[in-house]
Motif scaffolding. Structure first.
Motif, PDB file in Angstrom:
ATOM      1  N   GLU A 214       7.842   3.609  11.470  1.00  0.00           N
ATOM      2  CA  GLU A 214       9.257   3.754  11.875  1.00  0.00           C
ATOM      3  C   GLU A 214       9.691   5.213  11.859  1.00  0.00           C
ATOM      4  O   GLU A 214      10.843   5.517  12.160  1.00  0.00           O
ATOM      5  N   ASN A 215       8.767   6.089  11.475  1.00  0.00           N
ATOM      6  CA  ASN A 215       9.071   7.520  11.332  1.00  0.00           C
ATOM      7  C   ASN A 215      10.248   7.726  10.392  1.00  0.00           C
ATOM      8  O   ASN A 215      11.136   8.547  10.650  1.00  0.00           O
ATOM      9  N   SER A 216      10.241   6.992   9.309  1.00  0.00           N
ATOM     10  CA  SER A 216      11.294   7.095   8.312  1.00  0.00           C
ATOM     11  C   SER A 216      10.709   7.756   7.069  1.00  0.00           C
ATOM     12  O   SER A 216       9.780   7.233   6.454  1.00  0.00           O
ATOM     13  N   TRP A 217      11.255   8.922   6.707  1.00  0.00           N
ATOM     14  CA  TRP A 217      10.705   9.710   5.612  1.00  0.00           C
ATOM     15  C   TRP A 217      11.810  10.086   4.636  1.00  0.00           C
ATOM     16  O   TRP A 217      12.921  10.402   5.034  1.00  0.00           O
ATOM     17  N   GLY A 218      11.460  10.050   3.378  1.00  0.00           N
ATOM     18  CA  GLY A 218      12.394  10.498   2.357  1.00  0.00           C
ATOM     19  C   GLY A 218      12.239  11.991   2.120  1.00  0.00           C
ATOM     20  O   GLY A 218      11.535  12.695   2.843  1.00  0.00           O
ATOM     21  N   LYS A 219      12.886  12.437   1.073  1.00  0.00           N
ATOM     22  CA  LYS A 219      12.785  13.827   0.674  1.00  0.00           C
ATOM     23  C   LYS A 219      11.462  14.025  -0.031  1.00  0.00           C
ATOM     24  O   LYS A 219      11.087  13.224  -0.879  1.00  0.00           O
ATOM     25  N   GLY A 220      10.744  15.033   0.327  1.00  0.00           N
ATOM     26  CA  GLY A 220       9.485  15.302  -0.330  1.00  0.00           C
ATOM     27  C   GLY A 220       9.669  16.223  -1.517  1.00  0.00           C
ATOM     28  O   GLY A 220      10.792  16.549  -1.918  1.00  0.00           O
ATOM     29  N   THR A 221       8.565  16.637  -2.068  1.00  0.00           N
ATOM     30  CA  THR A 221       8.590  17.578  -3.178  1.00  0.00           C
ATOM     31  C   THR A 221       7.670  18.749  -2.839  1.00  0.00           C
ATOM     32  O   THR A 221       6.549  18.550  -2.372  1.00  0.00           O
ATOM     33  N   GLN A 222       8.173  19.955  -3.053  1.00  0.00           N
ATOM     34  CA  GLN A 222       7.432  21.162  -2.652  1.00  0.00           C
ATOM     35  C   GLN A 222       6.385  21.518  -3.696  1.00  0.00           C
ATOM     36  O   GLN A 222       6.695  21.602  -4.899  1.00  0.00           O
ATOM     37  N   VAL A 223       5.180  21.746  -3.237  1.00  0.00           N
ATOM     38  CA  VAL A 223       4.102  22.257  -4.072  1.00  0.00           C
ATOM     39  C   VAL A 223       3.694  23.619  -3.524  1.00  0.00           C
ATOM     40  O   VAL A 223       3.358  23.734  -2.341  1.00  0.00           O
ATOM     41  N   THR A 224       3.741  24.617  -4.386  1.00  0.00           N
ATOM     42  CA  THR A 224       3.348  25.970  -3.983  1.00  0.00           C
ATOM     43  C   THR A 224       2.258  26.445  -4.920  1.00  0.00           C
ATOM     44  O   THR A 224       2.446  26.481  -6.142  1.00  0.00           O
ATOM     45  N   VAL A 225       1.117  26.801  -4.344  1.00  0.00           N
ATOM     46  CA  VAL A 225      -0.017  27.284  -5.129  1.00  0.00           C
ATOM     47  C   VAL A 225      -0.167  28.768  -4.854  1.00  0.00           C
ATOM     48  O   VAL A 225      -0.402  29.171  -3.708  1.00  0.00           O
ATOM     49  N   SER A 226      -0.036  29.544  -5.901  1.00  0.00           N
ATOM     50  CA  SER A 226      -0.139  30.996  -5.733  1.00  0.00           C
ATOM     51  C   SER A 226      -1.547  31.451  -6.087  1.00  0.00           C
ATOM     52  O   SER A 226      -2.171  30.959  -7.026  1.00  0.00           O
TER      53      SER A 226
ATOM     54  N   ARG B  44      -5.568  24.697  -4.738  1.00  0.00           N
ATOM     55  CA  ARG B  44      -5.896  25.852  -3.904  1.00  0.00           C
ATOM     56  C   ARG B  44      -4.663  26.259  -3.107  1.00  0.00           C
ATOM     57  O   ARG B  44      -3.744  25.448  -2.914  1.00  0.00           O
ATOM     58  N   SER B  45      -4.690  27.454  -2.590  1.00  0.00           N
ATOM     59  CA  SER B  45      -3.541  27.933  -1.813  1.00  0.00           C
ATOM     60  C   SER B  45      -3.292  27.026  -0.599  1.00  0.00           C
ATOM     61  O   SER B  45      -2.147  26.816  -0.206  1.00  0.00           O
ATOM     62  N   GLU B  46      -4.362  26.471  -0.059  1.00  0.00           N
ATOM     63  CA  GLU B  46      -4.198  25.611   1.118  1.00  0.00           C
ATOM     64  C   GLU B  46      -3.597  24.246   0.786  1.00  0.00           C
ATOM     65  O   GLU B  46      -3.311  23.451   1.690  1.00  0.00           O
ATOM     66  N   ASP B  47      -3.396  23.957  -0.498  1.00  0.00           N
ATOM     67  CA  ASP B  47      -2.694  22.725  -0.880  1.00  0.00           C
ATOM     68  C   ASP B  47      -1.182  22.915  -0.849  1.00  0.00           C
ATOM     69  O   ASP B  47      -0.430  21.949  -1.036  1.00  0.00           O
ATOM     70  N   THR B  48      -0.736  24.137  -0.641  1.00  0.00           N
ATOM     71  CA  THR B  48       0.690  24.400  -0.560  1.00  0.00           C
ATOM     72  C   THR B  48       1.301  23.630   0.598  1.00  0.00           C
ATOM     73  O   THR B  48       0.850  23.738   1.741  1.00  0.00           O
ATOM     74  N   ALA B  49       2.311  22.824   0.291  1.00  0.00           N
ATOM     75  CA  ALA B  49       2.930  21.961   1.303  1.00  0.00           C
ATOM     76  C   ALA B  49       4.086  21.208   0.659  1.00  0.00           C
ATOM     77  O   ALA B  49       4.259  21.239  -0.564  1.00  0.00           O
ATOM     78  N   VAL B  50       4.826  20.501   1.491  1.00  0.00           N
ATOM     79  CA  VAL B  50       5.787  19.517   0.991  1.00  0.00           C
ATOM     80  C   VAL B  50       5.055  18.184   0.960  1.00  0.00           C
ATOM     81  O   VAL B  50       4.448  17.778   1.957  1.00  0.00           O
TER      82      VAL B  50
ATOM     83  N   THR C   7       0.845  -1.186   0.000  1.00  0.00           N
ATOM     84  CA  THR C   7       0.000   0.000   0.000  1.00  0.00           C
ATOM     85  C   THR C   7       0.884   1.241   0.000  1.00  0.00           C
ATOM     86  O   THR C   7       1.843   1.322   0.763  1.00  0.00           O
ATOM     87  N   MET C   8       0.563   2.172  -0.854  1.00  0.00           N
ATOM     88  CA  MET C   8       1.351   3.399  -0.964  1.00  0.00           C
ATOM     89  C   MET C   8       0.470   4.592  -0.613  1.00  0.00           C
ATOM     90  O   MET C   8      -0.704   4.647  -0.982  1.00  0.00           O
ATOM     91  N   ASN C   9       1.045   5.538   0.076  1.00  0.00           N
ATOM     92  CA  ASN C   9       0.305   6.724   0.511  1.00  0.00           C
ATOM     93  C   ASN C   9       1.054   7.994   0.147  1.00  0.00           C
ATOM     94  O   ASN C   9       2.286   8.014   0.093  1.00  0.00           O
ATOM     95  N   TRP C  10       0.298   9.043  -0.063  1.00  0.00           N
ATOM     96  CA  TRP C  10       0.848  10.393  -0.171  1.00  0.00           C
ATOM     97  C   TRP C  10       0.453  11.171   1.085  1.00  0.00           C
ATOM     98  O   TRP C  10      -0.685  11.094   1.531  1.00  0.00           O
ATOM     99  N   TYR C  11       1.423  11.912   1.600  1.00  0.00           N
ATOM    100  CA  TYR C  11       1.210  12.771   2.761  1.00  0.00           C
ATOM    101  C   TYR C  11       1.671  14.173   2.388  1.00  0.00           C
ATOM    102  O   TYR C  11       2.397  14.365   1.417  1.00  0.00           O
ATOM    103  N   ARG C  12       1.274  15.136   3.198  1.00  0.00           N
ATOM    104  CA  ARG C  12       1.799  16.483   3.011  1.00  0.00           C
ATOM    105  C   ARG C  12       1.992  17.147   4.361  1.00  0.00           C
ATOM    106  O   ARG C  12       1.356  16.784   5.353  1.00  0.00           O
ATOM    107  N   GLN C  13       2.905  18.106   4.357  1.00  0.00           N
ATOM    108  CA  GLN C  13       3.199  18.816   5.600  1.00  0.00           C
ATOM    109  C   GLN C  13       3.472  20.275   5.329  1.00  0.00           C
ATOM    110  O   GLN C  13       4.223  20.631   4.415  1.00  0.00           O
ATOM    111  N   VAL C  14       2.827  21.095   6.148  1.00  0.00           N
ATOM    112  CA  VAL C  14       3.045  22.534   6.147  1.00  0.00           C
ATOM    113  C   VAL C  14       3.906  22.856   7.360  1.00  0.00           C
ATOM    114  O   VAL C  14       3.718  22.261   8.422  1.00  0.00           O
ATOM    115  N   PRO C  15       4.861  23.761   7.233  1.00  0.00           N
ATOM    116  CA  PRO C  15       5.712  24.096   8.393  1.00  0.00           C
ATOM    117  C   PRO C  15       4.890  24.440   9.624  1.00  0.00           C
ATOM    118  O   PRO C  15       3.918  25.201   9.535  1.00  0.00           O
ATOM    119  N   GLY C  16       5.256  23.823  10.737  1.00  0.00           N
ATOM    120  CA  GLY C  16       4.559  24.092  11.979  1.00  0.00           C
ATOM    121  C   GLY C  16       3.340  23.219  12.204  1.00  0.00           C
ATOM    122  O   GLY C  16       2.702  23.302  13.253  1.00  0.00           O
TER     123      GLY C  16
END
Length: 115
Positions: free
Chosen positions: A102-114, A85-91, A32-41
């Motif tokens: 295991e709290n093991s994460w790779g490098k994400g990819t930045q998405v910025t919606v202006s 949408r602007s609220e989709d802005t995240a890594v 099973t594969m998942n996508w996650y996103r994170q905003v600073p803070g």
């Protein structure tokens, strides 16, 4: 295990992007594969998931706009994002459930919606 997310960028609100995640070191076809996103803070949130059988699930905030898919021949999972949408802005990160535990994460990819 390596999970390499790519495809992020800067896009205007209402636009689209397709993220890719190439996996190695796992038996991709049964995972099973998942996508996650994170905003600073803020905590990471689950955006979408797809089982080895192709069943999908989505966060309410992206239902109807995002589509997760996979290509087992390429060991790759995708996230098609429409009507951004602007609220989709995240890594954005892809991950497996085992690595999340295991709290093991790779490098994400930045998405910025202006807007």
């Amino acid at each position: 295990v390596q999970l390499q997310a790519s495809g992020g960028g800067v896009v205007q609100a209402g636009g689209s992007l397709r993220l890719s995640c190439a996996a190695s070191g796992i038996i991709f076809s049964i995972t099973t594969m998942n996508w996650y996103r994170q905003v600073p803070g803020k905590s990471r949130e689950l955006v979408a998931g797809i089982t080895n059988g192709g069943s999908t699930n989505y966060a309410n905030s992206v239902k109807g706009r995002f589509t997760i898919s996979r290509d087992n021949t390429k060991n790759t999972v995708y996230l098609r994002m429409n009507s951004l949408r602007s609220e989709d802005t995240a890594v954005y990160y892809c991950n497996t459930l085992t690595r999340v535990r295991e709290n093991s994460w790779g490098k994400g990819t930045q998405v910025t919606v202006s807007s």
